[in-house]
Scaffold this motif. Structure first.
Motif, short mmCIF file in Angstrom:
data_model
loop_
_atom_site.label_atom_id
_atom_site.label_comp_id
_atom_site.label_asym_id
_atom_site.label_seq_id
_atom_site.Cartn_x
_atom_site.Cartn_y
_atom_site.Cartn_z
N LYS A 1 1.39 -7.63 -2.66
CA LYS A 1 2.47 -8.34 -2.85
C LYS A 1 2.65 -9.46 -1.65
N LEU A 2 1.88 -9.42 -0.55
CA LEU A 2 1.79 -10.39 0.18
C LEU A 2 1.40 -11.61 -0.50
N ARG A 38 -0.89 -1.98 -3.63
CA ARG A 38 0.22 -2.82 -4.22
C ARG A 38 1.03 -3.44 -3.04
N ASP A 39 1.42 -2.55 -2.11
CA ASP A 39 2.26 -3.19 -0.96
C ASP A 39 1.64 -4.29 -0.19
N ARG A 66 -0.25 2.86 -4.39
CA ARG A 66 1.07 2.28 -4.03
C ARG A 66 0.71 1.36 -2.64
N SER A 72 7.44 1.47 -4.57
CA SER A 72 6.84 0.47 -3.74
C SER A 72 7.75 -0.28 -3.25
N GLU A 73 7.61 -0.97 -2.16
CA GLU A 73 8.56 -1.91 -1.19
C GLU A 73 8.58 -3.25 -1.76
N LYS A 74 9.84 -3.80 -1.72
CA LYS A 74 10.11 -5.15 -1.91
C LYS A 74 9.43 -6.15 -0.96
N ARG A 75 8.44 -6.93 -1.15
CA ARG A 75 8.20 -7.66 0.00
C ARG A 75 8.56 -9.08 -0.04
N LYS A 76 8.80 -9.51 -1.23
CA LYS A 76 9.09 -10.98 -1.47
C LYS A 76 9.99 -11.32 -2.44
N VAL A 77 10.79 -12.60 -2.36
CA VAL A 77 11.38 -12.95 -3.54
C VAL A 77 10.99 -14.40 -3.87
N PHE A 129 9.73 -13.98 2.30
CA PHE A 129 9.22 -12.57 2.50
C PHE A 129 10.09 -11.97 3.40
N ARG A 179 19.10 -11.97 -2.93
CA ARG A 179 18.45 -10.87 -3.82
C ARG A 179 17.92 -9.77 -3.15
N GLU A 186 7.85 -11.73 -10.49
CA GLU A 186 8.44 -11.03 -9.15
C GLU A 186 7.57 -9.71 -9.10
N ASP A 187 7.66 -9.32 -7.50
CA ASP A 187 6.90 -8.26 -7.12
C ASP A 187 6.82 -7.15 -8.23
#
Lengths: 454, 454
Positions: free
Chosen positions: A76-77, A72-73, A69, B2-7, B84, B252, A10-11
């Motif tokens: 995470k793509l 990392r953002d 950060r 840090s932002e959640k981009r995807k699951v 995403f 999620r 996970e991210d």
């Protein structure tokens, strides 16, 4: 019971630090020399080329360097990238080996290259740079830089090695879709390009020449900096997210590799998967072997000299100690365009020279044979570069079969082959051949190595 | 933070059952009619075309149908696919909407199509079939069938719509890399193809014609069966892994969509994301809207008739009740080749007719504009088909902005555009245009609808 095929993460499980192998090397890296003076470069010498954030990383000896950060953002793509067990390939080979691969082809640009394009774009952005000049071989790096550039609002100019420019029009269109400007190298846009075109208007180009063009472009404009997709320390550093993720994913499979394999052009892909395992090996005395695989036709690590040399043909870039075939070496136009470089990462070179890693070379036809076996069992059509690693992984698995022993093999699938389909067509049509570089050609190139007096 | 981009999900979280919308529809599906007799078909009528495992699913009304272990083992080569949040696109649009997308482009073939190619290959394999004949529009389906075929050791013959065959040579090479045999349609290999070539040697072809060729091929050989990549109930069924995963992934993210969007050609991509949400809506009275998006130039759902019609131009395939522009309709050569079909999935058609879902159409240029915005903010270069869904998602997000209200938007990114780069080049060069189908052409095609007496 259904079989486990892969481990995703996970991210929040993506590494928050890059791992710097320099901290665990018994000997410090050799100095980097100024191309004009032959003396060790200072950070100030590099400021026309790189932003300070990058220069600091290039010379750092800290073990862990925090990933910003903002970087990392974006990573995470597509990160963490998945790690697969190649059960279909194992079955085809009827081997007791367990074959694993890390799939870096899931990035939007289709390879591991965005792992460093994104932080490079970020450090340029925060330094106020407006435009980046760079080169590309197979097109993987140029695509990645255009991708990263558009996300951070930077202009990108790409000098694309002529042989790839002609073979891969879709790669060019991809770069343009991300807003990049692309010219074939040699180009009429620089002194370095014009000089080669004057001698040979049909020149297929080389990565060394394209680097010269991009460097010249960058130093001649105040708003522009240069970005390199391989070779340098900071590039290898940025790629270590691959190996760090892979260590965690192998743990989730309850296995530890006997051998870790990466294809080798400039060295960033290999470093990315291998360095975290190598650091662990040095610190914790594991038995893992690290194997870099290059083409027989461009045998930098296996037949080159470990010497100080220029990174580019026009001698504009710093002089570094590395395995090299000579900066004027023009490799034959094999289809693994990303592996057509005369030199190698100084860190990889030193570690090879000191016995920490192994190198081997594979023929073009054998790499395509491996690619097709892989595509027809695992589904993914690999890039010709990555197919060199697949070939070596298959050879390891066949050795294990001969021995009748289990062997845990991990390789890095550096990218997919969606933009390399014409190479596959030529392979199936019997239009590709193996190529062995004559000894005389290697000796000739090496006579031009710079004299260095340290 | 840090932002959640995807699951992502792990292997074991992949659905173990397909979801069958028929179980939750208030009215049963209309009967399927034999093209020769006009009477409802029996399972036996379908055995020259399909293996029994597929036929049973085609007529099933069971809510949950187990996915065989062998199929799940292959699906895990890329599933579960990631979901995403498109934070970059949201920022560009400056909208209070939250935009999510499911990325089906991560499959080896590059789209959602392998979700059904794999089970279809499996059911053929266990029925003793040796060879599969099929058609392809954009090349996504043909690639997927070749991919699935090679994994199960089946020969695959693909009739590829001429306009795509010419525009997408890399797609052909991809199919060949997986061992498939590909011919342009109309082809000289079938009666149906020869008839069209005799009238118009330059015919661009259509999905309807290519289906005729593949069906003719299949029924004329004992060792061969036919496989369809969209429209039919079992195909829509196989795609429901998409929506089931998406429901879990949205959970999620702690969100539930206000609107779920899919592009629509034959209907399988839309069904895949929408049917699990629609079933949930029917059972649990949620407010989610389901929107199918088609091209303005091939407006099956928005301007076609809800009527019994043939699925192919040569009238070899069963007659089904669906929205249709008439089986002889030849759509203009727009670049979203996968959306150039005269008909629509009977299940989607009935649900649209009964008010459970919405349909809208978008112009070609507006879809490419959306595609480029998406590529430059989210990184992924989308297939032209998928760009129709992106356009609709952007329009929803802009409406939310106008209202000043949050709206949770989920769309299905059916595939990547790596094999569509020439379309992007034409778009940037200003060589693409919008196209509005004249009313007269629609009326003409509909005059040929078969007379049906039930």
């Amino acid at each position: 019971m259904s079989e486990k095929r892969k481990v995703c993460l996970e991210d929040h499980e993506m590494p928050k630090f890059w791992y710097n192998i320099v901290a665990d090397m018994p000997n410090p890296p050799h100095p980097v020399l100024h191309p004009g003076t032959g003396k060790p470069v200072t950070p100030d010498d590099l400021t026309p080329l790189f932003p300070m954030g990058v220069i600091e990383q290039e010379v750092s000896a800290e073990r862990h360097i925090e990933i910003p950060r903002e970087v990392r953002d974006i990573l995470k793509l597509w990160r963490p990238s998945p790690l697969f067990r190649a059960r279909g390939l194992e079955k085809l080979l009827d081997t007791p080996a367990h074959i694993y691969f890390k799939n870096e082809g899931v990035s939007p640009a289709g390879s591991h290259k965005p792992n460093t394009a994104v932080p490079q774009a970020f450090y340029n952005k925060i330094a106020g740079v407006k435009r980046i000049a760079t080169e590309t071989g197979a097109g993987q790096w140029g695509s990645s830089m255009c991708f990263a550039g558009t996300l951070f609002g930077l202009e990108v100019k790409v000098y694309m090695v002529r042989v790839s420019y002609d073979q891969k029009p879709y790669r060019r269109m991809m770069m343009e879709t991300w807003g990049g400007a692309v010219v074939p190298s040699p180009s009429p846009d620089t002194e370095a390009g014009r000089a080669v075109l004057a001698r040979d208007p049909e020149s297929m180009g080389s990565l060394g020449l394209a680097i010269s063009e991009a460097v010249e472009d960058a130093v001649s404009r105040e708003d522009t900096r240069y970005a390199l997709g391989s070779v340098l320390n900071h590039v290898c550093l940025h790629q270590t997210v691959i190996g760090q993720e892979a260590m965690l994913q192998m743990e989730r499979f309850d296995e530890f590799p006997d051998v870790v394999i990466g294809c080798h052009g400039g060295g960033s892909n290999f470093s990315g998967i291998a360095f975290p395992f190598l650091g662990d090996k040095i610190r914790n005395k594991t038995n893992v072997r690290l194997v870099a695989v290059e083409p027989f036709s461009c045998p930098t690590l296996t037949r080159g000299s470990f010497a100080f040399d220029y990174g580019d043909t026009a001698h504009l870039s710093p002089i570094v100690k590395m395995y090299t075939l000579g900066a004027s070496f023009m490799p034959p136009g094999i289809h693994a365009g990303g592996l057509r470089y005369h030199g190698a990462a100084p860190l990889v070179s030193q570690l090879l020279n000191e016995g920490f890693i192994e190198a081997r070379s594979v023929h073009q036809l054998e790499s395509f044979e491996a690619a097709v076996q892989f595509a027809r069992t695992e589904g993914i059509i690999p890039a010709p570069e990555s197919s060199h690693a697949i070939r070596a992984a298959i050879d390891e698995a066949l050795e294990a079969k001969k021995e009748g022993k289990k062997r845990v093999i991990l390789f890095n699938l550096s990218g997919h082959g969606h933009f390399d389909m014409t190479s596959y067509e030529k392979y199936f049509a019997g239009q590709l051949a193996n190529y062995v570089l004559p000894e005389a050609e290697i000796e000739k190139a090496l006579q031009e190595l710079p004299k260095v007096d340290l």
